[in-house]
Design an enzyme around this catalytic site. Structure first.
Site, PDB file in Angstrom:
ATOM      1  N   ASP A 146      -1.801   8.819  -5.468  1.00 53.02           N
ATOM      2  CA  ASP A 146      -1.258  10.037  -4.859  1.00 53.02           C
ATOM      3  C   ASP A 146      -1.855  10.372  -3.501  1.00 53.02           C
ATOM      4  O   ASP A 146      -1.500  11.361  -2.908  1.00 53.02           O
ATOM      5  CB  ASP A 146      -1.448  11.222  -5.821  1.00 53.02           C
ATOM      6  CG  ASP A 146      -2.915  11.479  -6.137  1.00 53.02           C
ATOM      7  OD1 ASP A 146      -3.694  10.509  -6.126  1.00 53.02           O
ATOM      8  OD2 ASP A 146      -3.270  12.637  -6.381  1.00 53.02           O
ATOM      9  N   GLU A 147      -2.758   9.538  -3.001  1.00 52.99           N
ATOM     10  CA  GLU A 147      -3.380   9.858  -1.723  1.00 52.99           C
ATOM     11  C   GLU A 147      -3.321   8.658  -0.777  1.00 52.99           C
ATOM     12  O   GLU A 147      -3.319   7.517  -1.234  1.00 52.99           O
ATOM     13  CB  GLU A 147      -4.860  10.231  -1.919  1.00 52.99           C
ATOM     14  CG  GLU A 147      -5.062  11.429  -2.837  1.00 52.99           C
ATOM     15  CD  GLU A 147      -6.531  11.764  -3.050  1.00 52.99           C
ATOM     16  OE1 GLU A 147      -7.363  11.401  -2.191  1.00 52.99           O
ATOM     17  OE2 GLU A 147      -6.831  12.384  -4.079  1.00 52.99           O
TER      18      GLU A 147
ATOM     19  N   ASP B  58      -2.089  14.069   0.502  1.00 53.11           N
ATOM     20  CA  ASP B  58      -2.412  14.147  -0.928  1.00 53.11           C
ATOM     21  C   ASP B  58      -1.261  14.852  -1.654  1.00 53.11           C
ATOM     22  O   ASP B  58      -0.939  15.995  -1.341  1.00 53.11           O
ATOM     23  CB  ASP B  58      -3.727  14.935  -1.080  1.00 53.11           C
ATOM     24  CG  ASP B  58      -4.212  15.011  -2.524  1.00 53.11           C
ATOM     25  OD1 ASP B  58      -3.500  14.519  -3.426  1.00 53.11           O
ATOM     26  OD2 ASP B  58      -5.306  15.572  -2.729  1.00 53.11           O
TER      27      ASP B  58
HETATM   28 MG   LIG Z   1      -3.365  14.765  -5.538  1.00 51.50          MG
END
Ligand SMILES: [Mg+2]
Length: 406
Positions: free
Chosen positions: A104-105, A8
């Site tokens: 973002d992950e 993350d």
């Molecule tokens: Mg994040």
């Protein structure tokens, strides 16, 4: 036993903006949707803004009350897309089993890699720092749900290992809401039965959960006991998806255009969010209508350009509806889907970025969608949906909406 990482990027939007303008690192800053508009909201913030009490999803004016010298930056979706691709290229050096979860992950299945999960996690963090100027939180575990939980446990720039030996001590004391897919509604139902921690859920009889939550009760019990077996989808595995759609049956039959319109907009927003999460856009919008006598029909139209914009999908769906439905009967269910899909990375993007207004809307919708993904679909809604009176049923779209023609 598998080795799964969940990686993350910390404060993603804000961190990327700090890479482009390092002076922002030393000032409290927030990336905000629509900074000009009075109702602009905080989409992401850096550590200094966080320390000042600035929260994601609150209005800019609220954030400024707590943090008067807050620097407000407009979102740059194309920058985030670029960094999102660069980090995935780094992941790809360790495994081809990468499943993105938003920009973002991502989950990585590194079971076959000789380095081992924890060492890979630490190396990824080092490389993200050195090569991209970003930090990562990585969870290492033997299933996806615990890996995701691990990446949430320590931030920024940290590795958290949840193993078959330590999950009872590390995971069970946490509130049940920390588990993936457990939203406020589920949390309330569990609290009513005095089930508050993940351990409470893990130790209770599966039947209790089934009574409380239906089928998803079994799933939750498995998650809490480390029995999640869902595979990490490989990049490209999500591509054979032919269409992305969602449908909704309203508690009472719909009888007017405004009611139908509100539902179509809500569905379009949900479909747009899912398209974006999969990195897709589509050229064909399909409408499905079922009346109160359960007679149904579908109709579709082609768009000039492929889209993942809720506003464009919604407009087409409403147009189709107006052209094809004569209100001979009240309506029980409506559905919207988008097909003729292509990847977000394809060349079409160029023409999209050629139009300033579309770019602005795409960035805004993208960031709003991201917030719905994090805080639930009721976190942000268009005024027109609320006016239709369906706010209360919206939350169930994601959970109960049957996907048709997917
Ligand atoms: Mg994040």
């Amino acid at each position: 036993m598998r080795t799964i990482l969940h990686s993350d990027l910390n404060n993603f939007y804000a961190s990327v903006e700090c890479v482009y303008d390092p002076s922002l690192r030393h000032r409290p800053m927030a990336v905000c949707g629509d900074p000009e508009a009075r109702h602009g909201i905080v989409l992401a913030k850096n550590m200094l803004a966080k320390q000042a009490g600035v929260k994601t999803a609150e209005a800019i004016w609220q954030a400024r009350q707590k943090c008067p010298d807050l620097v407000v930056v407009a979102p740059n979706h194309h920058r985030y897309l670029r960094f999102s691709r660069m980090i995935r290229q780094i992941y790809a050096e360790y495994t081809h089993k990468i499943e993105p979860f938003g920009m973002d992950e991502a989950w990585l299945d590194v079971s076959d890699h000789p380095m081992g999960g924890e060492a890979i996690a630490n190396e990824l963090r080092l490389r993200a720092r050195q090569e991209l100027g970003l930090t990562l939180s990585v969870g290492v575990s033997f299933n996806k749900v615990f890996a995701k939980l691990g990446s949430d446990m320590k931030k920024p720039d940290a590795t958290t290992v949840i193993s078959a030996d330590n999950y009872r001590e590390r995971v069970w004391p946490l509130p049940v809401g920390a588990l993936l897919y457990v939203g406020p509604a589920t949390r309330r139902k569990l609290a009513a039965r005095n089930l508050r921690t993940i351990g409470d859920v893990a130790r209770c009889a599966p039947e209790t959960l089934r009574t409380a939550l239906g089928k998803s009760g079994d799933m939750l019990w498995c998650y809490a006991n480390g029995m999640d077996r869902s595979p990490v989808m490989e990049l490209g595995e999500s591509m054979p998806v032919k269409s992305v759609g969602n449908s909704m049956t309203t508690p009472e039959d719909m009888r007017s255009d405004p009611e139908a319109r509100a539902v179509l907009l809500a569905l379009s927003e949900n479909v747009a969010d899912r398209l974006r999460a999969k990195g897709l856009r589509g050229r064909e919008v399909c409408l499905w209508v079922r009346d109160c006598e359960l007679r149904s029909f579908t109709t579709q139209c082609r768009l000039r350009e492929s889209t993942a914009l809720a506003s464009e999908i919604g407009r087409s769906a409403i147009q189709l509806f107006r052209c094809h439905y004569r209100w001979e009967k009240p309506i029980r269910s409506l559905g919207v889907s988008v097909s003729m899909l292509e990847s977000e990375d394809s060349d079409v993007q160029l023409s999209i970025f050629g139009e300033a207004d579309r770019v602005r809307r795409y960035e805004l919708e993208g960031t709003l969608g991201e917030i719905r993904r994090r805080f639930g679909s009721t976190a942000i809604q268009r005024a027109s949906i609320l006016e239709g009176g369906y706010a209360a049923t919206l939350g169930s779209v994601e959970a109960c909406g049957t996907r048709f023609m997917e």
